[in-house]
Design a protein around this motif. Structure first.
Motif, short mmCIF file in Angstrom:
data_model
loop_
_atom_site.label_atom_id
_atom_site.label_comp_id
_atom_site.label_asym_id
_atom_site.label_seq_id
_atom_site.Cartn_x
_atom_site.Cartn_y
_atom_site.Cartn_z
N LEU A 243 0.82 -1.21 0.00
CA LEU A 243 0.00 0.00 0.00
C LEU A 243 0.85 1.26 0.00
O LEU A 243 0.36 2.34 -0.32
CB LEU A 243 -0.94 0.01 1.22
N ASP A 244 2.14 1.10 0.36
CA ASP A 244 3.03 2.26 0.36
C ASP A 244 3.75 2.46 -0.97
O ASP A 244 4.47 3.44 -1.13
CB ASP A 244 4.06 2.12 1.49
N ASP A 245 3.57 1.54 -1.94
CA ASP A 245 4.14 1.76 -3.26
C ASP A 245 3.45 2.97 -3.90
O ASP A 245 2.28 3.23 -3.65
CB ASP A 245 3.95 0.52 -4.15
N GLU A 246 4.16 3.67 -4.75
CA GLU A 246 3.67 4.95 -5.25
C GLU A 246 2.29 4.84 -5.89
O GLU A 246 1.38 5.62 -5.56
CB GLU A 246 4.67 5.52 -6.27
N ASP A 247 2.11 3.88 -6.80
CA ASP A 247 0.84 3.79 -7.51
C ASP A 247 -0.31 3.40 -6.58
O ASP A 247 -1.41 3.95 -6.67
CB ASP A 247 0.94 2.79 -8.66
N THR A 248 -0.06 2.43 -5.68
CA THR A 248 -1.11 2.01 -4.76
C THR A 248 -1.39 3.10 -3.74
O THR A 248 -2.54 3.32 -3.35
CB THR A 248 -0.69 0.71 -4.05
N ARG A 249 -0.33 3.79 -3.32
CA ARG A 249 -0.50 4.91 -2.39
C ARG A 249 -1.40 5.98 -3.01
O ARG A 249 -2.21 6.61 -2.30
CB ARG A 249 0.87 5.48 -2.04
N ASP A 250 -1.30 6.21 -4.30
CA ASP A 250 -2.17 7.19 -4.96
C ASP A 250 -3.63 6.79 -4.82
O ASP A 250 -4.51 7.65 -4.65
CB ASP A 250 -1.80 7.30 -6.44
N VAL A 251 -3.91 5.50 -4.90
CA VAL A 251 -5.29 5.02 -4.75
C VAL A 251 -5.77 5.21 -3.32
O VAL A 251 -6.91 5.63 -3.08
CB VAL A 251 -5.38 3.54 -5.18
N VAL A 252 -4.91 4.90 -2.35
CA VAL A 252 -5.25 5.14 -0.95
C VAL A 252 -5.60 6.61 -0.73
O VAL A 252 -6.60 6.95 -0.09
CB VAL A 252 -4.10 4.69 -0.02
N ASP A 253 -4.76 7.49 -1.27
CA ASP A 253 -5.01 8.93 -1.12
C ASP A 253 -6.32 9.34 -1.77
O ASP A 253 -7.07 10.16 -1.23
CB ASP A 253 -3.86 9.72 -1.74
N LEU A 254 -6.61 8.77 -2.95
CA LEU A 254 -7.83 9.09 -3.66
C LEU A 254 -9.06 8.73 -2.82
O LEU A 254 -9.99 9.54 -2.65
CB LEU A 254 -7.88 8.36 -5.00
N LEU A 255 -9.08 7.52 -2.28
CA LEU A 255 -10.24 7.08 -1.51
C LEU A 255 -10.36 7.86 -0.20
O LEU A 255 -11.46 8.22 0.23
CB LEU A 255 -10.15 5.58 -1.25
N ALA A 256 -9.22 8.13 0.45
CA ALA A 256 -9.25 8.91 1.68
C ALA A 256 -9.76 10.33 1.43
O ALA A 256 -10.41 10.93 2.30
CB ALA A 256 -7.87 8.95 2.33
N SER A 257 -9.50 10.85 0.23
CA SER A 257 -9.93 12.23 -0.07
C SER A 257 -11.44 12.34 -0.15
O SER A 257 -11.99 13.44 0.00
CB SER A 257 -9.29 12.70 -1.38
N LEU A 258 -12.13 11.24 -0.39
CA LEU A 258 -13.60 11.29 -0.39
C LEU A 258 -14.11 11.72 0.98
O LEU A 258 -15.14 12.41 1.08
CB LEU A 258 -14.18 9.93 -0.77
#
Length: 443
Positions: A243-258
């Motif tokens: 989850l800390d890899d750059e691409d997966t981290r971007d997805v985590v950030d996207l969902l958290a931003s909701l």
């Protein structure tokens, strides 16, 4: 869009069902060894004078009523055998009761398990593989969808027989979509459109939230896969979460931003009223879930709803949600238990489950029949579940995976609701990685 004001955040309780699985199953190997070997063999098989079979399931009353109907139909068909249902309200209670009953040498003959949770039972000797037993009852696995069959195959054997092939979808309040002037994107949509729709729906009324996405690795996974990213370092032989890899981290950030953008309910709001209830009461426009939510949502008298495919970041992707009928290694009559499982996953049992709304049948012929594809009842677009199968993936099947999921939920909850800057998210994901690495070695 201007975010709505939100009250201060606080932690909500984290579910611990999966964390307990390995510990709960510690006594199972000894208990199973004392129960008699039914591994590949069968006992009487004629049902004459047989004790009732116990079948344990978990879920809301609306869910478990489906299995009551299957058991009743079987009892009418096979009067020499009585299947008794043990219905427990939650997954945690279900796993705890299994632990207690196995330790006491009194486990239910048959029980349902999710593919993400059955590996610890296999490793502790608590299950009798079902493949050979079912083949002798003319259950042909080629008649069933491959993803759940593959997910329940471990050590070269089908351990439990999958009953469903559900996927993660978006449940939509159709009245709110209509009020907002939004069309239902039943043919697919991009994540950007999904986020924009959530904002439009949230702007309808101060008491309506646009969407809810729970903070869990099984919600992150399909969005990561859609974007070409991974949640582990190796899908086949994983050694760590990524989850800390750059691409997966971007997805985590996207969902958290909701959440940070004011599109989702707060922790306080969810503590007062959970997401399902908020959706049924018209206070939540969209929520992500599997097919299991259908019976509950159908009970809401003022709710009009449908299902939409998951929005995509790249390729269409979704995650397998599947439960299976498992046979206890303590069962005194494996033959009678296998007879019931064969009925439950056969045309009649699967049709009953489909009509009840609970499952996307794993039996292809029933999934493609009017028992499931019935647009006269909600959701009208049940084909969305079947269309998702081509892009369906499963999480790793590991003994330590339930614990990995629970730890991920703990940290993602903090990221969703508490993390205030990227550095804090970095620290949380690094700590999650450190704590979960040993669990990948449990297998």
């Amino acid at each position: 869009m201007t975010p709505r004001s939100r009250p201060a955040r606080s932690h909500r309780p984290v579910r611990l069902a999966g964390l307990a699985v390995l510990g709960l199953l510690a006594p199972l190997a000894l208990a199973a060894c004392g129960a008699g070997d039914t591994g590949a063999g069968e006992t009487s098989g004629d049902g004459a004078g047989a004790a009732p079979l116990t079948f344990q399931v978990a879920g809301d009353p609306e869910e478990t009523a489906v299995y009551e109907a299957i058991a009743t139909a079987y009892n009418d068909t096979e009067p020499a055998t009585t299947v008794d249902i043990v219905a427990v309200p939650s997954k945690g209670d279900h796993l705890a009761l299994l632990q207690t009953s196995f330790a006491a040498g009194d486990a239910p003959e048959v029980f349902l398990l999710n593919y993400r949770e059955y590996a610890p039972f296999v490793r502790r000797g608590a299950l009798t593989p079902v493949q050979g037993l079912l083949e002798r009852r003319d259950v042909d696995l080629v008649d069933y969808y491959e993803p759940p069959v593959d997910a329940f195959t471990l050590d070269g054997e089908l351990q439990c027989m999958p009953q469903n092939v559900s996927s993660l979808v978006v449940y939509a309040n159709t009245a709110l979509f209509e009020e907002a002037g939004l069309d239902l994107p039943t043919d697919g949509w991009e994540v950007e459109d999904f986020v924009e729709a959530a904002g439009t729906l949230a702007d309808l009324d101060g008491d309506v939230d646009g969407v809810y996405v729970e903070p869990s690795v099984i919600r992150v996974a399909p969005f990561a896969w859609s974007d070409g990213a991974e949640i582990t370092d190796d899908p086949e032989e994983p050694t760590r979460l990524t989850l800390d890899d750059e691409d997966t981290r971007d997805v985590v950030d996207l969902l958290a931003s909701l959440q940070s953008d004011g599109l989702m309910p707060t922790e306080e709001e969810l503590a007062a009223k959970d997401a399902d209830t908020r959706f049924m009461d018209g206070e939540l426009a969209m929520t992500l879930s599997s097919r299991k939510s259908v019976p509950l949502f159908r009970e809401a008298p003022t709710l009009d709803f449908d299902v939409l495919p998951l929005p995509v970041l790249g390729e269409a992707a979704t995650i397998l949600h599947s439960d299976a009928y498992c046979l206890s290694s303590q069962a005194e009559d494996a033959s009678a238990a296998a007879d019931f499982i064969a009925f439950a996953v056969g045309p009649q049992g699967q049709s009953i489950a489909a009509l009840g709304g609970r499952t996307v049948p794993s039996l292809i012929s029933v999934a493609e029949s009017g028992a499931f594809l019935n647009d006269t009842v909600e959701p009208a677009h049940s084909e969305v579940f079947l269309e998702a199968i081509d892009g369906m993936r499963a999480t790793p099947v590991l003994a330590g995976w339930p614990q990995i999921e629970d730890l991920a939920e703990e940290y993602l909850t903090r990221i969703w609701y508490d993390a205030t800057d990227p550095a804090e998210v970095d620290e949380l994901l690094a700590e999650l990685d450190e704590r979960t690495r040993p669990l990948f070695e449990e297998d």
